[in-house]
Write a protein that holds these residues in place. Structure first.
Motif: not given
Ligand SMILES: C[S@@+](CC[C@H](N)C(=O)[O-])C[C@H]1O[C@@H](n2cnc3c(N)ncnc32)[C@H](O)[C@@H]1O
Length: 256
Positions: A88-95, A68-72
């Motif tokens: 390692y960064l996991f999310d549905l979405q990284h803008l 859930g890294s998302g917006l960091l």
């Protein structure tokens, strides 16, 4: 509005086709985080402090995974990048804005991965079996820490919404997936830190609680090391008359 449109447009080509419908909710979260930055600061600082404290206890810092890294925003990403060989960064979405920020700051050891961490597909495929949404983490070599970063309540909310329209989802899907996430962290051979909002209250200007709910859907979590309040929606965000305040817990698992 223009910045939001630009971020959407820049994120579109970076996102797998099947996940493109989720870009707008990430852009909305990004816009809200900017509007509410002053109100989110103490929450974000508390999260950073909890992550830094667990990092300080580790004998090795080879790889870390953030779920859930998302917006960091609520992980101390510069510290993680400096201390660990791989992040390692996991999310549905990284803008695109987040990826560009990482590049400009030369955080070259970050690996952005698009992934649904809920386990909903496993649950749909085998409703009678307990899903293992975090089993993939065992394939990451030299993993020394996992941080679940204010993701768990979103799994409950997201799957709750889905359950209203998807007949393939078995009863109690949100509760089962919340429990599966906690179980997945407990099964890891490395320490983990579960940061999660557990409940919320909608409060009016007289201090009266208009609504409250358990975001963990009755699932009992392991004991928290610290707890604090997070004004997710200050007055004026959802309504001029009320605010939404969430209660957040920091839960170390298999940590020393
Ligand atoms: C409250 S935000 C936390 C953001 C992040 N930790 C940060 O520091 O900005 C929740 C995050 O969970 C992500 N999320 C929600 N459901 C998810 C799922 N099923 N799988 C992966 N990520 C999910 C959202 O995309 C969002 O980035």
């Amino acid at each position: 509005m223009i910045l939001e449109a630009l971020n959407f447009a820049a994120t579109y080509p970076l996102t797998p086709r099947r996940r493109r419908h989720e870009i707008s909710s990430s852009v909305s979260l990004w816009a809200r985080s900017r509007r509410a930055a002053r109100h989110w600061r103490t929450h974000e600082e508390a999260c950073h402090q909890e992550v830094s404290a667990i990092v300080a206890t580790l004998p090795n810092t080879r790889a870390v995974a953030v779920l859930g890294s998302g917006l960091l925003r609520d992980v101390p990403i510069s510290l993680l990048s400096k201390e660990f060989d791989r992040v390692y960064l996991f999310d549905l979405q990284h803008l695109a804005s987040v990826r560009i920020w990482a590049r400009l700051n030369r955080l070259a050891n970050l690996e952005f991965q698009t992934r649904d961490l809920s386990g909903v597909e496993q649950l749909k495929a085998k409703p009678e079996a307990e899903p293992r949404p975090l089993a993939f983490l065992t394939e990451i070599p030299k993993l020394d820490l996992v941080v679940s970063a204010n993701l768990l309540s979103q799994i409950g909310v997201g799957i709750g919404r889905m359950a209203a329209t998807d007949a393939k989802l078995p009863p109690q899907a949100p509760e089962r997936l919340i429990a599966a996430h906690v179980d997945g962290l407990q099964r890891l051979s490395c320490p983990s830190l579960l940061l999660t909002d557990q409940s919320y209250e909608v409060i009016d200007k007289t201090g009266k609680v208009l609504e409250r709910d358990d975001l963990m859907k009755g699932v009992r979590l392991p004991p928290a090391r610290a707890e604090w309040s997070w004004t997710v929606a200050p007055y004026g965000e959802l309504s001029p008359d009320y605010q939404a305040v969430h209660r957040v817990a920091s839960i170390p698992i298999n940590a020393s």
